[in-house]
Scaffold this motif. Structure first.
Motif, PDB file in Angstrom:
ATOM      1  N   VAL A  59       0.839  -1.194   0.000  1.00 55.83           N
ATOM      2  CA  VAL A  59       0.000   0.000   0.000  1.00 55.83           C
ATOM      3  C   VAL A  59       0.877   1.248   0.000  1.00 55.83           C
ATOM      4  N   SER A  60       0.374   2.295  -0.655  1.00 54.30           N
ATOM      5  CA  SER A  60       1.088   3.562  -0.727  1.00 54.30           C
ATOM      6  C   SER A  60       0.094   4.657  -1.083  1.00 54.30           C
ATOM      7  N   HIS A  61       0.614   5.856  -1.304  1.00 53.67           N
ATOM      8  CA  HIS A  61      -0.225   6.962  -1.771  1.00 53.67           C
ATOM      9  C   HIS A  61       0.638   7.905  -2.588  1.00 53.67           C
ATOM     10  N   ASP A 124      -7.331   6.256   4.674  1.00 48.52           N
ATOM     11  CA  ASP A 124      -7.200   6.640   6.074  1.00 48.52           C
ATOM     12  C   ASP A 124      -6.487   5.546   6.865  1.00 48.52           C
ATOM     13  N   ARG A 125      -6.912   4.302   6.680  1.00 47.98           N
ATOM     14  CA  ARG A 125      -6.295   3.182   7.400  1.00 47.98           C
ATOM     15  C   ARG A 125      -4.840   2.993   6.974  1.00 47.98           C
ATOM     16  N   SER A 126      -4.576   3.167   5.691  1.00 51.63           N
ATOM     17  CA  SER A 126      -3.215   2.993   5.189  1.00 51.63           C
ATOM     18  C   SER A 126      -2.275   4.054   5.749  1.00 51.63           C
ATOM     19  N   LEU A 127      -2.741   5.285   5.845  1.00 48.30           N
ATOM     20  CA  LEU A 127      -1.918   6.355   6.401  1.00 48.30           C
ATOM     21  C   LEU A 127      -1.629   6.108   7.881  1.00 48.30           C
ATOM     22  N   GLU A 128      -2.615   5.603   8.596  1.00 46.69           N
ATOM     23  CA  GLU A 128      -2.401   5.276  10.007  1.00 46.69           C
ATOM     24  C   GLU A 128      -1.369   4.160  10.143  1.00 46.69           C
ATOM     25  N   TRP A 142       5.571  10.087  17.181  1.00 47.40           N
ATOM     26  CA  TRP A 142       4.372  10.905  17.019  1.00 47.40           C
ATOM     27  C   TRP A 142       3.176  10.030  16.674  1.00 47.40           C
ATOM     28  N   LYS A 143       1.978  10.477  17.062  1.00 48.75           N
ATOM     29  CA  LYS A 143       0.721   9.792  16.756  1.00 48.75           C
ATOM     30  C   LYS A 143      -0.232  10.789  16.105  1.00 48.75           C
ATOM     31  N   THR A 144      -1.046  10.286  15.187  1.00 44.95           N
ATOM     32  CA  THR A 144      -2.001  11.172  14.526  1.00 44.95           C
ATOM     33  C   THR A 144      -3.010  11.757  15.511  1.00 44.95           C
ATOM     34  N   SER A 145      -3.212  11.088  16.643  1.00 40.65           N
ATOM     35  CA  SER A 145      -4.169  11.577  17.646  1.00 40.65           C
ATOM     36  C   SER A 145      -3.682  12.842  18.355  1.00 40.65           C
ATOM     37  N   GLU A 146      -2.437  13.231  18.106  1.00 45.80           N
ATOM     38  CA  GLU A 146      -1.889  14.413  18.775  1.00 45.80           C
ATOM     39  C   GLU A 146      -2.362  15.711  18.140  1.00 45.80           C
ATOM     40  N   THR A 160      -3.900  10.394  -3.302  1.00 48.78           N
ATOM     41  CA  THR A 160      -4.696   9.227  -3.686  1.00 48.78           C
ATOM     42  C   THR A 160      -3.978   7.980  -3.185  1.00 48.78           C
ATOM     43  N   GLY A 161      -4.692   7.166  -2.441  1.00 49.20           N
ATOM     44  CA  GLY A 161      -4.126   5.922  -1.945  1.00 49.20           C
ATOM     45  C   GLY A 161      -4.330   4.792  -2.943  1.00 49.20           C
ATOM     46  N   PHE A 162      -3.433   3.825  -2.891  1.00 51.64           N
ATOM     47  CA  PHE A 162      -3.576   2.677  -3.798  1.00 51.64           C
ATOM     48  C   PHE A 162      -2.893   1.440  -3.233  1.00 51.64           C
TER      49      PHE A 162
END
Length: 214
Positions: A59-61, A124-128, A142-146, A160-162
């Motif tokens: 997976v990538s973007h 979204d899941r791939s970026l996480e 670092w966490k995205t929740s910050e 665009t994710g793929f």
């Protein structure tokens, strides 16, 4: 990729290790104007077994402003993701009798396959997955929740994710297997004393891939 039988890695786990430890890869595809190439991060999304390369999915973007994306949407031929593992120039002065020409020792994995574009929830899941994987090696990662959720989602419009569903894998570990064993091990000894972690890692690979030779 030209791969002599002796340069084949010993196991699928060796191939997976290159992909997992070197996620910054080069995506290459064909367009009407010629080949296009973009450097991108790739992570393994799923595979048959922990260390298998069968049914591998990466997976990538990519930025929507990148002309490569438009070409990928129109492309009907396989694309290629190139992963580069540890490498080094090898001077002939490292060989015990300096009787071999200087060369390069290196490792590389080529993944051929087809592109499947992601919907926003999948992106979204791939970026996480990417953030968690990349930040894991930092003690205070670092966490995205910050940050506010909106600071993440507003960026979706620009990328665009793929998935890259891999149909064929080629791997080359050119680590002195076609040279006298003492020469390959002499190179490993020099690299093993180097300050750079990548050189020490290459030294370990040389010893591993040449194990069992006489």
């Amino acid at each position: 990729m030209f791969v002599r039988p002796c340069w084949q890695p010993k196991s699928p786990a060796d191939i997976r290790q290159i992909i997992d430890e070197n996620p910054w890869a080069l995506l290459v595809s064909q367009s009407d104007a010629g080949p296009l190439a973009t450097n991108l991060p790739f992570l393994v999304e799923e595979a048959a077994g922990d260390h298998s390369v069968d049914e591998l999915v990466l997976v990538s973007h990519i930025a929507r402003a990148n002309e490569h994306l438009a070409a990928l949407r129109e492309n009907t031929t396989p694309v290629l993701a190139i992963f580069e593992g540890p490498w080094s120039y090898v001077t002939a002065s490292w060989y015990p009798e300096r009787q071999m020409p200087s060369t390069y020792y290196y490792s590389a994995v080529h993944c051929y396959g087809t592109i499947e574009f992601q919907e926003e929830p999948e992106l979204d899941r791939s970026l996480e997955l990417l953030v968690n994987s990349m930040e894991a090696s930092y003690s205070s990662g670092w966490k995205t929740s910050e940050i506010p959720r909106s600071e993440i989602t507003r960026r979706f419009a620009g990328i665009t994710g793929f998935r890259l569903r891999v149909s064929r894998v080629e791997a080359k570990f050119k680590l002195g297997q076609d040279e006298p064993l003492r020469d390959a091990l002499a190179v490993a000894d020099v690299l093993g004393r180097h300050d750079a972690p990548e050189h020490r890692k290459l030294a370990a690979m040389i010893r591993d891939q040449n194990a069992g030779r006489e």
